[in-house]
Design a protein around this motif. Sequence first.
Motif, short mmCIF file in Angstrom:
data_model
loop_
_atom_site.label_atom_id
_atom_site.label_comp_id
_atom_site.label_asym_id
_atom_site.label_seq_id
_atom_site.Cartn_x
_atom_site.Cartn_y
_atom_site.Cartn_z
N SER A 137 0.76 -1.17 0.11
CA SER A 137 -0.16 0.07 -0.07
C SER A 137 0.83 1.26 0.00
O SER A 137 2.00 1.33 0.94
CB SER A 137 -0.89 0.15 1.22
N PRO A 138 0.53 2.30 -0.83
CA PRO A 138 1.32 3.29 -0.86
C PRO A 138 0.94 4.22 0.63
O PRO A 138 -0.04 4.06 1.17
CB PRO A 138 0.82 4.37 -2.12
N THR A 139 1.81 5.15 0.97
CA THR A 139 1.50 5.90 2.07
C THR A 139 0.71 7.06 2.14
O THR A 139 1.18 8.43 1.70
CB THR A 139 2.96 6.23 2.75
N THR A 140 -0.49 6.96 1.78
CA THR A 140 -1.51 8.06 1.62
C THR A 140 -2.76 8.05 2.51
O THR A 140 -2.98 7.09 3.12
CB THR A 140 -2.08 8.14 0.16
N ALA A 141 -3.14 9.11 2.68
CA ALA A 141 -4.52 9.12 3.68
C ALA A 141 -5.54 8.46 3.11
O ALA A 141 -6.35 7.68 3.90
CB ALA A 141 -4.68 10.48 3.96
N GLN A 142 -5.62 8.38 1.82
CA GLN A 142 -6.78 7.42 1.22
C GLN A 142 -6.55 6.06 1.76
O GLN A 142 -7.59 5.47 2.10
CB GLN A 142 -6.55 7.46 -0.27
N PHE A 143 -5.38 5.45 1.67
CA PHE A 143 -5.07 4.08 2.18
C PHE A 143 -5.33 3.96 3.65
O PHE A 143 -5.80 2.90 4.09
CB PHE A 143 -3.85 3.52 1.49
N ALA A 144 -4.80 4.96 4.36
CA ALA A 144 -4.67 4.98 5.78
C ALA A 144 -5.98 4.83 6.40
O ALA A 144 -6.38 3.95 7.05
CB ALA A 144 -4.06 6.05 6.13
N GLU A 145 -7.16 5.46 5.72
CA GLU A 145 -8.45 5.41 6.19
C GLU A 145 -9.05 4.27 5.83
O GLU A 145 -9.74 3.62 6.84
CB GLU A 145 -8.93 6.64 5.38
N ARG A 146 -8.60 3.77 4.62
CA ARG A 146 -9.47 2.30 4.39
C ARG A 146 -8.97 1.33 5.35
O ARG A 146 -9.56 0.34 5.68
CB ARG A 146 -8.95 2.01 3.02
N GLN A 147 -7.60 1.29 5.51
CA GLN A 147 -6.58 0.38 6.45
C GLN A 147 -7.49 0.40 7.76
O GLN A 147 -7.87 -0.46 8.33
CB GLN A 147 -5.45 0.63 6.59
N GLY A 148 -7.73 1.64 8.34
CA GLY A 148 -8.15 1.81 9.66
C GLY A 148 -9.57 1.31 9.76
O GLY A 148 -9.98 0.69 10.69
#
Length: 693
Positions: A316-327
């Motif tokens: 996963s790239p280090t972006t807010a988009q991915f961070a939110e989905r991972q959360g």
Amino acid sequence: MKPIRIVVVGGGFAAVQFAKTLRRKLPASESEILLFNGENHLVFHPLLADVAGASINADAAAAPLRQMLPGVDCRTERVQRIDLRSSEIEFDDGAGALSRMHYDHVVIACGAESNLGIIPGMTDHAFGFKVMRDAFDLRQHIVHQMEHAEAATDSERRRRHLSFIIVGAGFSGVELAGEINELVRSSSRFYRSFRREDVVVTVVHSQAQILPEVAPTLREFARKKMEKAGITILLNSRAVAATHDGVELDNGRMLKGGTIACTIGTAPSAMVQALDVPKERGRIRTTADMRIEGQANAWAIGDCAYIVNAFDNKPSPTTAQFAERQGRQAALNLVRVLNGAPTRPFRFKALGQLCSIGGYQAVAELFGMRASGFLAWFLWRGVYLFKLPTWSRRIKVALDWFWDLLFPRDLSFLNTDATRYLNHAYFRAGDFIHRQGEVARVFSVIEEGEVEILQASEETTEPKIIAVLGKGDFFGEGALLGSRPHETTVRARTPVRLRQVGSALFSETAAVFPAFRELLDNAVIRRSGDLWRRLSLGRSILDREPLASLIEPLPTEMLRESSTVADAIRVLGETPSGELLILDEEQRLWGTLDRSDLFQIVARIALTPTNEQEVLIQEKLGEFFQGNPLSVALNDSTAVAFATMLARGITWLPVVQSGDDPRLIGTVRGERIANCVAQKIARMDANSARATS
Ligand SMILES: Cc1cc2nc3c(=O)[nH]c(=O)nc-3n(C[C@H](O)[C@H](O)[C@H](O)COP(=O)(O)OP(=O)(O)OC[C@H]3O[C@@H](n4cnc5c(N)ncnc54)[C@H](O)[C@@H]3O)c2cc1C
């Protein structure tokens, strides 16, 4: 039944989404969710460039966690350590003690930290661009630079204040460059001494293209638009050092500028570094369901985690988009674990990319569609407005943006006292640290490297080197204590790192600590220009005396970098002068040692338990002190060597081949120099007596 306890470490995009989803799914009577975040708010990173560019206020990009997460226990203590074996976290309780807390599940979502240390001098001279403080300080600094430019009396200084360098042309670098360019150029109409054409914004990027994540057509569009707006983009250029003057590039070019913002370089937090778990380039490796490899009740999400996306089998790239989905997906997986159901792998199809480039322009790739220009910019604002976590933030940002469309950007700044700081500074060899006649602003202590002190006199227009200072030495005290301009120029002889103290803080410290004041007063007396004026005859003799004629050959007994304390005690006992040279593996000067240094080492060993003392006596000298001693070069004058000894209060110095070549030639002693002067004066007296008789 006792509620289970879930501890979340971090309060960014991943942590907030995790806590929000979990609170919705688990009844409060069955679960306690504690979220530890250093600050009491979430930082909305995509809007940091707008904060730096003064198009929104700082508080609009920070959302209070407590108000966003009802039912979650939000805490601001920093978690220091996680003990995965005993399922406990250790945190600073805010009163100086460490507290421990047991958890049933822990979720690590502490992001990454900016790491300016990858380029020499960046930490000292550049703004990072990661936390709210960076954006806020940068905005203050930019407005301050415009005020300085207005007041500057020479064009060189004005140009420096109006030159802005941004390192890195990823999303944050490009957005920041656009915002700074817009702020400074559009504000120029409120200043009388510069125009918008005088503003220089340069982006330095090591790759062949900016915005490597977006499609080539959009990238090209962004580059052309930015250049049209006056931004210079230097591609295939790597920043190798940052100094007070600007940024040095890998091709040797020095980009001058009074503002450097560095958007590259991240590092895992110290807490993640200390965790003994599998990692990939510093990020915590997880299994497909986002649990840390080998752990049943510890999870990692967001920028600190290395999570393979089941959608494309890529990390996963280090972006807010991915961070939110991972959360969100990690919270659902935790609920499945608690219900005894199978977990699911992390899977997400990225929605697209948006990047504002300044001047009401942006590039966008959303759901496979591409847009650029004003429409993309409108989309960018709309999407981020919608993505802001609370309605109060959405309204705040919308009002700020609306205000920005109608009125000029806010140029007020909170004036912090510039004389009270304590910071680091980095200079390359040859850089001027201050010049004779300039107003004294700082007191500097050398942490690494050497500087040379130069002085111009009535007889010589070209300033002459009068002394060399090295690690542990200081300068600037004479001018500050005497409230007068600098009487000498200080130039870096090698790359130099300094610790600098602002004038007000320095004066207060000197007034409060008598021992410090005494040390300074003694240094002022030793270094006083008057000394040379009073000894002008000696000075003219020493200026003419080649250093080579006074050099003593190298002693037969020398120590090595690998020599032990026991070796030093033995050799020093056999050396009548009580002074030793230490060489490195390549026969270059590594250090010097005299009886008082050795006495300090022995005193330190004596303070350790008796059973450890024998071991320490056999330790290498390098364990007790650092090398890199002060030396003079063969081409320095004897006056420089003598003044250096006076300035430091020492009686001898090693002599090396040259500034670039640290091969040892011999040593020079103050006693021998003084003898030489005395003999020459006696000879001159005898000659003049003979002439008069
Ligand atoms: C300037 C900038 C612009 C960006 N723009 C975009 C964009 O437009 N789109 C996009 O998708 N992504 C963007 N990103 C990337 C995005 O912000 C990150 O990927 C995202 O913030 C990662 O979320 P996170 O929750 O993992 O970490 P973060 O959001 O960094 O949050 C981590 C939190 O943990 C806290 N913390 C750390 N250690 C501890 C500890 N020991 N104890 C307690 N708390 C701790 C930190 O203080 C921080 O608040 C941008 C990043 C930056 C810097």
